[in-house]
Scaffold this active site. Structure first.
Site, PDB file in Angstrom:
ATOM      1  N   GLU A  36      14.425  -9.339  -8.686  1.00 43.80           N
ATOM      2  CA  GLU A  36      12.975  -9.155  -8.644  1.00 43.80           C
ATOM      3  C   GLU A  36      12.514  -9.556  -9.873  1.00 43.80           C
ATOM      4  OE1 GLU A  36      10.284  -8.172  -6.594  1.00 43.80           O
ATOM      5  OE2 GLU A  36       9.217  -8.453  -8.563  1.00 43.80           O
ATOM      6  N   GLN A  37      11.594 -10.381 -10.045  1.00 41.56           N
ATOM      7  CA  GLN A  37      10.795 -10.908 -11.256  1.00 41.56           C
ATOM      8  C   GLN A  37      10.175  -9.745 -11.978  1.00 41.56           C
ATOM      9  OE1 GLN A  37       8.002 -13.899 -10.067  1.00 41.56           O
ATOM     10  NE2 GLN A  37       6.557 -12.312  -9.033  1.00 41.56           N
ATOM     11  N   ARG A 110       1.499   2.657  -0.448  1.00 39.57           N
ATOM     12  CA  ARG A 110       2.397   1.667  -0.712  1.00 39.57           C
ATOM     13  C   ARG A 110       3.517   1.965  -1.218  1.00 39.57           C
ATOM     14  NH1 ARG A 110       0.166  -3.499   0.520  1.00 39.57           N
ATOM     15  NH2 ARG A 110       1.995  -4.325  -0.797  1.00 39.57           N
ATOM     16  N   TYR A 219      -8.812   6.402   5.325  1.00 36.79           N
ATOM     17  CA  TYR A 219      -8.059   7.367   5.941  1.00 36.79           C
ATOM     18  C   TYR A 219      -7.311   8.177   4.843  1.00 36.79           C
ATOM     19  CZ  TYR A 219      -4.717   3.339   5.409  1.00 36.79           C
ATOM     20  OH  TYR A 219      -4.270   2.148   5.085  1.00 36.79           O
ATOM     21  N   ASP A 296       6.300 -11.685   4.327  1.00 36.16           N
ATOM     22  CA  ASP A 296       5.151 -12.609   3.996  1.00 36.16           C
ATOM     23  C   ASP A 296       5.669 -14.048   3.458  1.00 36.16           C
ATOM     24  OD1 ASP A 296       3.337 -10.694   4.509  1.00 36.16           O
ATOM     25  OD2 ASP A 296       2.413 -10.710   2.478  1.00 36.16           O
TER      26      ASP A 296
HETATM   27  C1  LIG Z   1      -5.457  -5.551   1.702  1.00 32.70           C
HETATM   28  C2  LIG Z   1      -4.156  -5.391   2.426  1.00 32.70           C
HETATM   29  C3  LIG Z   1      -3.813  -4.435   3.291  1.00 32.70           C
HETATM   30  C4  LIG Z   1      -2.692  -4.326   3.916  1.00 32.70           C
HETATM   31  N1  LIG Z   1      -2.430  -3.481   4.797  1.00 32.70           N
HETATM   32  C5  LIG Z   1      -1.483  -3.202   5.492  1.00 32.70           C
HETATM   33  C6  LIG Z   1      -1.258  -2.110   6.550  1.00 32.70           C
HETATM   34  O1  LIG Z   1      -1.895  -1.468   6.759  1.00 32.70           O
HETATM   35  N2  LIG Z   1      -0.021  -2.120   7.354  1.00 32.70           N
HETATM   36  C7  LIG Z   1       1.142  -3.190   7.093  1.00 32.70           C
HETATM   37  O2  LIG Z   1       2.122  -3.345   7.876  1.00 32.70           O
HETATM   38  N3  LIG Z   1       1.025  -4.264   6.452  1.00 32.70           N
HETATM   39  C8  LIG Z   1      -0.341  -4.401   5.520  1.00 32.70           C
HETATM   40  N4  LIG Z   1      -0.743  -5.255   4.708  1.00 32.70           N
HETATM   41  C9  LIG Z   1       0.411  -6.167   4.463  1.00 32.70           C
HETATM   42  C10 LIG Z   1       1.677  -6.050   3.695  1.00 32.70           C
HETATM   43  O3  LIG Z   1       1.398  -5.205   2.443  1.00 32.70           O
HETATM   44  C11 LIG Z   1       2.574  -7.122   3.194  1.00 32.70           C
HETATM   45  O4  LIG Z   1       2.919  -7.598   4.339  1.00 32.70           O
HETATM   46  C12 LIG Z   1       4.041  -6.869   2.493  1.00 32.70           C
HETATM   47  O5  LIG Z   1       3.691  -5.933   1.426  1.00 32.70           O
HETATM   48  C13 LIG Z   1       4.771  -8.008   2.449  1.00 32.70           C
HETATM   49  O6  LIG Z   1       5.991  -7.676   1.783  1.00 32.70           O
HETATM   50  P1  LIG Z   1       6.829  -8.749   1.343  1.00 32.70           P
HETATM   51  O7  LIG Z   1       8.130  -7.828   0.619  1.00 32.70           O
HETATM   52  O8  LIG Z   1       7.107  -9.774   2.387  1.00 32.70           O
HETATM   53  O9  LIG Z   1       6.084  -9.195   0.181  1.00 32.70           O
HETATM   54  P2  LIG Z   1       5.533  -8.672  -1.286  1.00 32.70           P
HETATM   55  O10 LIG Z   1       5.076  -7.276  -1.106  1.00 32.70           O
HETATM   56  O11 LIG Z   1       4.431  -9.746  -1.716  1.00 32.70           O
HETATM   57  O12 LIG Z   1       6.720  -8.757  -2.054  1.00 32.70           O
HETATM   58  C14 LIG Z   1       7.487  -9.818  -2.804  1.00 32.70           C
HETATM   59  C15 LIG Z   1       8.169  -9.637  -3.917  1.00 32.70           C
HETATM   60  O13 LIG Z   1       8.748 -10.585  -4.492  1.00 32.70           O
HETATM   61  C16 LIG Z   1       8.784 -10.760  -5.803  1.00 32.70           C
HETATM   62  N5  LIG Z   1       8.753 -12.394  -6.398  1.00 32.70           N
HETATM   63  C17 LIG Z   1       8.006 -13.278  -6.130  1.00 32.70           C
HETATM   64  N6  LIG Z   1       8.478 -14.491  -6.462  1.00 32.70           N
HETATM   65  C18 LIG Z   1       9.669 -13.959  -7.009  1.00 32.70           C
HETATM   66  C19 LIG Z   1      10.512 -14.890  -7.694  1.00 32.70           C
HETATM   67  N7  LIG Z   1      10.428 -16.411  -7.769  1.00 32.70           N
HETATM   68  N8  LIG Z   1      11.735 -14.368  -8.178  1.00 32.70           N
HETATM   69  C20 LIG Z   1      11.791 -13.109  -8.000  1.00 32.70           C
HETATM   70  N9  LIG Z   1      10.938 -11.956  -7.495  1.00 32.70           N
HETATM   71  C21 LIG Z   1       9.817 -12.651  -6.829  1.00 32.70           C
HETATM   72  C22 LIG Z   1       7.480 -10.183  -6.249  1.00 32.70           C
HETATM   73  O14 LIG Z   1       7.337  -9.775  -7.506  1.00 32.70           O
HETATM   74  C23 LIG Z   1       7.377  -9.225  -5.084  1.00 32.70           C
HETATM   75  O15 LIG Z   1       7.729  -7.898  -5.895  1.00 32.70           O
HETATM   76  C24 LIG Z   1      -1.657  -5.390   3.707  1.00 32.70           C
HETATM   77  C25 LIG Z   1      -2.159  -6.277   2.946  1.00 32.70           C
HETATM   78  C26 LIG Z   1      -3.363  -6.321   2.339  1.00 32.70           C
HETATM   79  C27 LIG Z   1      -3.313  -7.547   1.207  1.00 32.70           C
END
Ligand SMILES: Cc1cc2nc3c(=O)[nH]c(=O)nc-3n(C[C@H](O)[C@H](O)[C@H](O)COP(=O)(O)OP(=O)(O)OC[C@H]3O[C@@H](n4cnc5c(N)ncnc54)[C@H](O)[C@@H]3O)c2cc1C
Length: 392
Positions: A36-37, A110, A219, A296
């Site tokens: 993790e960065q 979160r 909520y 994502d």
């Molecule tokens: C406004 C909003 C509301 C939302 N509401 C909901 C909801 O109600 N329910 C739901 O299920 N989802 C919701 N989401 C979506 C959800 O927040 C995301 O889909 C989810 O957090 C994605 O998780 P992830 O681990 O894929 O990515 P991220 O949470 O983006 O995590 C990526 C991680 O990778 C790290 N990283 C990035 N690049 C590097 C690198 N090169 N080297 C090392 N580390 C790196 C980052 O620091 C981060 O910690 C919402 C999103 C938004 C924007």
């Protein structure tokens, strides 16, 4: 091959998806290194809705109970017209909902969902959690994968999973389809303490105020001690990244003329954080050799179905199950994982856009929304969303 099998699986990114994947893989006996960065494993404050489908995934990794411990169980989801205050639809989330989907609906912070995965990972002696480890490059030589870290270290793994979010470097490397699509929608988010919310405005439900090119959702969170607010509107302003500074004047310009319940709650907020909402077109292939994507990084979606974190968790469980089924051929396991997932996640990516249009409807479209949703029984509402909530 024997050498590779002794190496850990590298997980790039320790967000919700990365930690869920690390934990699910560890339960199948795989050693994992999470890179993790950021200087610490942490999620910034805001709410996350948890549909019944995430609980089906959590059941498979034994985390449902801990996820529900700090969550809030809303009584209903309600949509109201932000100009007239009229109720458009109300979907009960109590016993009838649980009987229909065999799982609950909950909302959580979160930090709480992330904390559940983090604690689970910390308790596993197969997982190494590493901060300040930005991955700058990856190379797959067919037998092992090497991640080049910011420190200059070359981390070797038997495979690599890019859980590095919307602006994924891993995706750039293996898919290479450019930056995400900027939707033109902006979300302002804030969390209040319960005592900061006037009693007549506090509601136990997930309430969505649908306005012309805006919507506002609120909520309770964390056993009712917090209150989550999300205001979304159309804007061309673009700032890459989450959690940028917000501009309150821009917000007020978009919500002017809406119901007092909306405006009074918006007035309570001193500090908003802003997210520019982006997504991508669905793709069919997000694995290449020993490298795959999750969450994502694989299928970024607009938040209108509240499913990004739910989909990342589903991905994690499926990925671990496919890897366990073919531990000696992880490239084949990754193919099988993406085959399992791409239509489901693609459907959510596309339908999230449709829901956004529906929430932000104006004029005749808003009347149609009322006509289509207004007369629905709870059972008809459940049937309408079963494609999403029944799956996993
Ligand atoms: C406004 C909003 C509301 C939302 N509401 C909901 C909801 O109600 N329910 C739901 O299920 N989802 C919701 N989401 C979506 C959800 O927040 C995301 O889909 C989810 O957090 C994605 O998780 P992830 O681990 O894929 O990515 P991220 O949470 O983006 O995590 C990526 C991680 O990778 C790290 N990283 C990035 N690049 C590097 C690198 N090169 N080297 C090392 N580390 C790196 C980052 O620091 C981060 O910690 C919402 C999103 C938004 C924007």
């Amino acid at each position: 091959m024997a050498k590779a099998n002794g190496l850990p699986i590298l997980v790039v990114g320790g967000g919700i998806g990365g930690l869920a994947a690390a934990y699910a893989l560890s339960r199948k006996g795989f050693p994992v290194r999470v890179l993790e960065q950021a200087p610490e494993f942490r999620e910034l404050g805001a709410g996350i809705q948890l549909g019944p489908n995430i609980f089906r995934a959590l059941d498979r990794i034994g985390l449902t109970e801990s996820m529900l411990a700090d969550a809030w169980r809303p009584e209903a989801q309600e949509m109201r017209d932000a100009l007239t205050g009229e109720l458009v639809t109300r979907i009960p989330l109590g016993d009838a909902f649980v009987a229909r989907f065999n799982e609950p609906y909950a909302v959580t912070h979160r930090a709480d969902i992330h904390g559940v995965f983090l604690r689970a990972c910390q308790q596993s002696n197969l997982i190494s959690l590493e901060n300040n480890q930005r991955v700058d490059d990856i190379a797959d030589d067919g037998e092992t994968v090497t991640a080049t870290l910011q420190s200059g270290e070359h981390a070797e793994g038997r495979a690599l999973i890019g859980c590095d979010g919307m602006w994924s470097k891993t995706r750039e490397k293996i898919v290479g389809d450019g930056p995400p699509r900027v939707s033109g929608h902006i979300a302002y988010r804030a969390v209040l303490r319960r005592e900061e919310v006037p009693d007549d405005l506090w509601r136990p439900d997930v309430v969505l105020w649908a306005g012309p090119r805006t919507h506002f959702v609120h909520y309770p969170l964390r056993r009712g001690t917090l209150y989550n607010l999300v205001a979304v509107f159309h804007s061309d302003r673009y700032v890459e990244g989450w959690n940028a500074e917000a501009d309150a004047d821009e917000l007020w310009a978009h919500f002017r003329g809406q119901r007092p319940e909306v405006l009074r709650l918006l007035e309570r907020i001193e500090t908003w954080r802003m997210w520019v909402l982006c997504d991508r077109e669905p793709i069919k292939e997000w694995s290449k050799g020993r490298v795959t994507l999750l969450g994502d990084a694989a299928h970024p979606m607009l938040q209108y179905l509240a499913q990004g974190a739910c989909m990342a968790t589903e991905d994690a469980v499926w990925l671990a199950e496919k890897a366990a089924a073919q531990p000696d051929d992880l490239p084949a396991a990754f193919e099988s994982y993406q085959l399992q997932r791409y239509l489901r996640t693609g459907q959510v990516q596309i339908m999230a856009r449709v829901y956004g249009e529906f929430y932000h409807a104006r004029g005749v479209a808003a009347e149609l929304r009322k006509m289509m949703l207004g007369g629905r029984t709870p059972e008809q509402s459940y049937d309408g969303i079963a494609w999403l909530y029944d799956g996993m």
